[in-house]
Enzyme design. Structure first.
Site, short mmCIF file in Angstrom:
data_model
loop_
_atom_site.label_atom_id
_atom_site.label_comp_id
_atom_site.label_asym_id
_atom_site.label_seq_id
_atom_site.Cartn_x
_atom_site.Cartn_y
_atom_site.Cartn_z
N ASP A 7 0.87 -1.17 0.00
CA ASP A 7 0.00 0.00 0.00
C ASP A 7 0.91 1.23 0.00
OD1 ASP A 7 0.94 0.29 2.62
OD2 ASP A 7 -1.05 0.31 3.53
N CYS A 64 3.18 -3.02 4.13
CA CYS A 64 2.36 -1.85 4.47
C CYS A 64 3.13 -1.08 5.54
CB CYS A 64 0.95 -2.24 4.90
SG CYS A 64 0.78 -3.15 6.45
N THR A 66 3.00 -1.10 8.89
CA THR A 66 3.49 -1.97 9.97
C THR A 66 3.70 -3.41 9.52
OG1 THR A 66 1.26 -2.58 10.67
CG2 THR A 66 2.24 -0.63 11.72
N GLY A 67 3.09 -3.80 8.44
CA GLY A 67 3.11 -5.20 7.99
C GLY A 67 1.99 -6.02 8.59
N GLY A 69 -1.53 -5.35 8.94
CA GLY A 69 -2.77 -5.44 8.16
C GLY A 69 -2.61 -6.26 6.90
N HIS A 97 11.00 -23.50 9.34
CA HIS A 97 10.01 -24.25 10.12
C HIS A 97 8.58 -24.14 9.58
CE1 HIS A 97 12.53 -24.47 14.08
NE2 HIS A 97 13.21 -24.85 13.01
N ASN A 98 8.24 -23.01 8.97
CA ASN A 98 6.85 -22.78 8.56
C ASN A 98 6.63 -22.76 7.06
OD1 ASN A 98 7.37 -20.54 11.09
ND2 ASN A 98 5.93 -22.22 11.39
N HIS A 132 8.22 -30.49 10.85
CA HIS A 132 7.58 -29.21 10.52
C HIS A 132 6.48 -29.41 9.47
CE1 HIS A 132 10.69 -27.44 12.90
NE2 HIS A 132 11.61 -28.00 12.14
N ARG A 135 3.22 -30.31 11.09
CA ARG A 135 2.52 -29.14 11.65
C ARG A 135 1.84 -28.34 10.56
NH1 ARG A 135 7.85 -28.38 15.27
NH2 ARG A 135 7.35 -30.01 16.78
#
Length: 149
Positions: A7, A64, A66-67, A69, A97-98, A132, A135
Site C-alpha cells: 500500500d 504496508c 506496519t506489515g 494489516g 520451520h513454517n 515441521h 505441523r
C-alpha cells in the site's frame, strides 16, 4: 518469480526491495501500488497472494506501514502462509520451520538495510520439512475445516 505489492505506507520500501531483487537476479512482478497516494492494503495483499496461490509467482513479499494489516489480509487466501518478520531470525525460521510463501514487512517498523537483510535471509532459507511438515499439514486441516463457514 517473486511477486511484490504494497500500500502507500510500504511504497518506498517496496521500491528499494525491487531494485535489490533485480540486482540479485530475481525476476519480479510488481502488483502495485505505484505511488504514496492512500490506498487499501487488502487489495495489494490479495493480488500478490493470489499469484502465489495460483502458481504465477513462486513466493511473494507484501508491505504496508506496519506489515500487520497486509499480513492478515494475505493469510485469508487458501494455501498462503504469510509471515510478518522484523529481523533475520524470524525470516529464517518462517522459511525453515513454517515454509512461509509470503514475507510481510512494515516500512515504518524496519529500516531499509534491515529489510534487505530480512529479504535476503528469507529467500536463501530452505524449508526443513520433517516434523515441521506435520505441523503444516495440521494448519491445512484447520484451513479446510473453516473454508466454507
Amino acid at each position: 518469480m517473486i511477486g511484490i505489492g504494497s500500500d502507500h505506507g510500504g511504497f518506498n520500501l517496496k521500491t528499494e526491495i525491487i531494485k535489490f531483487l533485480k540486482e540479485k537476479g530475481y525476476e519480479v512482478k510488481d502488483f502495485g501500488t505505484y505511488s504514496t497516494e492512500s490506498v487499501d492494503y487488502p487489495d495489494f495483499g490479495q493480488a500478490v497472494t493470489e499469484a502465489v496461490s495460483e502458481g504465477e509467482c513462486d513466493k511473494g513479499i507484501v508491505i504496508c506501514g506496519t506489515g500487520i494489516g497486509i499480513s492478515i489480509a494475505a493469510n485469508k487466501v487458501k494455501g498462503i502462509r504469510a509471515a510478518l518478520c522484523t529481523d533475520t531470525y524470524m525470516a529464517r525460521m518462517s522459511r525453515e520451520h513454517n515454509n512461509a510463501n509470503i514475507l510481510a514487512l512494515g516500512e515504518r517498523v524496519v529500516g531499509i538495510g534491515a529489510a534487505l537483510d530480512i529479504v535476503e535471509t528469507w529467500l536463501d532459507t530452505e524449508f526443513a520439512g520433517g516434523r515441521h511438515q506435520l505441523r503444516l499439514d495440521k494448519i491445512a486441516q484447520i484451513e479446510e475445516k473453516y473454508r466454507n463457514k
